[in-house]
Design a protein around this motif. Structure first.
Motif, short mmCIF file in Angstrom:
data_model
loop_
_atom_site.label_atom_id
_atom_site.label_comp_id
_atom_site.label_asym_id
_atom_site.label_seq_id
_atom_site.Cartn_x
_atom_site.Cartn_y
_atom_site.Cartn_z
N HIS A 111 7.12 40.81 -14.45
CA HIS A 111 7.39 39.94 -15.60
C HIS A 111 8.68 40.34 -16.31
O HIS A 111 9.34 39.49 -16.92
CB HIS A 111 6.21 39.99 -16.58
N ARG A 112 9.06 41.59 -16.21
CA ARG A 112 10.30 42.04 -16.83
C ARG A 112 11.51 41.40 -16.15
O ARG A 112 12.51 41.07 -16.81
CB ARG A 112 10.40 43.56 -16.77
N LEU A 113 11.44 41.23 -14.84
CA LEU A 113 12.53 40.58 -14.11
C LEU A 113 12.59 39.09 -14.42
O LEU A 113 13.68 38.52 -14.56
CB LEU A 113 12.36 40.79 -12.59
N THR B 66 9.62 34.16 -7.65
CA THR B 66 8.51 34.76 -6.89
C THR B 66 7.74 33.67 -6.14
O THR B 66 6.52 33.57 -6.22
CB THR B 66 7.58 35.58 -7.80
N GLY B 67 8.49 32.83 -5.43
CA GLY B 67 7.87 31.80 -4.59
C GLY B 67 7.17 30.70 -5.35
O GLY B 67 6.31 30.02 -4.78
N GLY B 68 7.53 30.51 -6.63
CA GLY B 68 6.90 29.46 -7.42
C GLY B 68 5.69 29.92 -8.21
O GLY B 68 5.08 29.12 -8.92
N VAL B 69 5.34 31.20 -8.11
CA VAL B 69 4.28 31.74 -8.96
C VAL B 69 4.65 31.50 -10.42
O VAL B 69 3.80 31.19 -11.27
CB VAL B 69 4.06 33.24 -8.68
N VAL B 70 5.94 31.63 -10.70
CA VAL B 70 6.51 31.34 -12.01
C VAL B 70 7.70 30.44 -11.82
O VAL B 70 8.39 30.50 -10.79
CB VAL B 70 6.93 32.66 -12.72
N ALA B 71 7.96 29.56 -12.78
CA ALA B 71 9.15 28.72 -12.75
C ALA B 71 9.83 28.76 -14.11
O ALA B 71 9.18 28.83 -15.14
CB ALA B 71 8.81 27.27 -12.39
N LEU B 72 11.17 28.75 -14.07
CA LEU B 72 11.96 28.65 -15.31
C LEU B 72 12.53 27.25 -15.38
O LEU B 72 13.35 26.84 -14.57
CB LEU B 72 13.10 29.67 -15.31
N LYS C 177 11.69 37.69 -17.22
CA LYS C 177 12.24 37.56 -18.56
C LYS C 177 13.72 37.89 -18.60
O LYS C 177 14.49 37.24 -19.33
CB LYS C 177 11.45 38.46 -19.53
N ARG C 178 14.15 38.85 -17.81
CA ARG C 178 15.58 39.16 -17.74
C ARG C 178 16.36 37.96 -17.21
O ARG C 178 17.45 37.65 -17.69
CB ARG C 178 15.80 40.38 -16.86
N TYR C 179 15.81 37.29 -16.20
CA TYR C 179 16.47 36.11 -15.66
C TYR C 179 16.56 35.01 -16.71
O TYR C 179 17.57 34.31 -16.83
CB TYR C 179 15.72 35.60 -14.43
N THR C 180 15.50 34.86 -17.51
CA THR C 180 15.50 33.87 -18.59
C THR C 180 16.62 34.16 -19.58
O THR C 180 17.36 33.25 -19.99
CB THR C 180 14.13 33.87 -19.31
N VAL C 181 16.75 35.40 -19.98
CA VAL C 181 17.83 35.79 -20.89
C VAL C 181 19.19 35.50 -20.27
O VAL C 181 20.09 34.96 -20.92
CB VAL C 181 17.71 37.27 -21.28
N ASP D 176 2.19 44.32 -17.62
CA ASP D 176 2.72 45.21 -16.60
C ASP D 176 1.74 45.38 -15.44
O ASP D 176 2.14 45.35 -14.27
CB ASP D 176 3.02 46.59 -17.21
N VAL D 177 0.46 45.52 -15.76
CA VAL D 177 -0.53 45.74 -14.71
C VAL D 177 -0.69 44.52 -13.83
O VAL D 177 -0.64 44.60 -12.59
CB VAL D 177 -1.89 46.13 -15.34
N MET D 178 -0.87 43.35 -14.44
CA MET D 178 -1.22 42.18 -13.63
C MET D 178 -0.02 41.61 -12.88
O MET D 178 -0.19 40.92 -11.87
CB MET D 178 -1.88 41.10 -14.49
#
Length: 260
Positions: free
Chosen positions: A57-59, A248-254, A61-65, A50-52
């Protein structure tokens, strides 16, 4: 709890070495070194997420689900599932006729996830398995959906893990890998680098009293294959209709792939 005893292979300096962050280490050492990191951070893992990520990260993971297609009666494997965020939602979606396996190579993380899910009342349709992604202890063609969130970059031999996942996935099933990736905008990349290498380890020291583990996190992200390289690895493992979505601009990818 069942005990059935995680970088790009192209970046190694030899067949017997791989990288642990920016360090070159013997392959047989990496599993234990990664294990030490997650033994260290397990108790504060959810707080640090949550902090970092400022809660984003919750969003992710929600998109992954939402992209998983999980429904009542499905068998789901939440691989490298850690403290069970995805497992909790999948448990509700599959219902009494389905099942979810929370699997992680790290026993400390698995125990934190088990305790959290039991406190939430999620007990009836969840199994807990300590397992290495490179050699999954499940039957062929067993799961409808497999997810892996923020775990693949820690695997020593990613190709072995993808092959193992492909084996245990049912025909028609899908794999979803949520992972830190490469920002697509140069300006964002500079900000992200500064945050990762200066702010994140400091947060780790303040919140978890563990600067080194979060320094490794930043380095492991940079050593992870970029979006197109990982898509190619999916295809080489036999997955079809492979694609990825930048978050988030490619910071994370699914990444997604299907077994037919």
């Amino acid at each position: 709890m069942t005990d059935t005893s995680a970088n790009n292979a192209n970046n190694t300096n030899g067949e017997d070495t791989t990288h642990f962050g920016y360090k070159q280490v013997a392959k047989e050492q990496k599993v234990n070194m990664v294990a030490d990191v997650f033994h260290s951070v397990a108790a504060k893992y959810d707080v640090m997420n949550d902090v970092m990520s400022f809660g984003i990260h919750r969003l992710w993971k929600r998109y992954t689900v939402d992209c998983s297609g999980v429904r009542s009666g499905h068998k789901v494997l939440d691989l490298a599932g850690g403290t069970g965020d995805l497992t909790a939602t999948f448990s509700r979606l599959v219902g009494d006729t389905g099942s979810v396996v929370l699997a992680d190579i790290n026993l400390s993380m698995l125990k934190v996830g088990r305790d959290k899910l039991r406190d939430m009342g999620r007990v009836k349709n969840i199994d807990y398995v300590q397992a290495n992604a490179e050699a999954l202890p499940f039957p062929d063609n067993h799961f409808d959906v497999i997810t892996m969130a923020f775990g693949l970059r820690n695997v020593t031999e990613k190709e072995n893990a993808l092959a193992s996942i492909f084996r245990v996935l049912k025909p028609g099933g899908r794999l979803l890998v949520l992972e830190f990736s490469k920002p697509v905008l140069p300006a964002l990349s500079k900000i992200y680098d500064a945050y990762s290498f200066y702010v994140l380890p400091t947060m780790g020291q303040i919140v978890a009293n563990d600067k080194e583990s979060y320094q490794y996190l930043a380095e492991s992200i940079r050593m992870h294959p970029d979006q197109d390289t990982l898509k190619g690895m999916f295809e080489d493992a036999g997955f079809e209709q492979c694609r990825y979505d930048n978050l988030t601009g490619g910071v994370v990818a699914l990444h997604r792939g299907y077994k037919f």
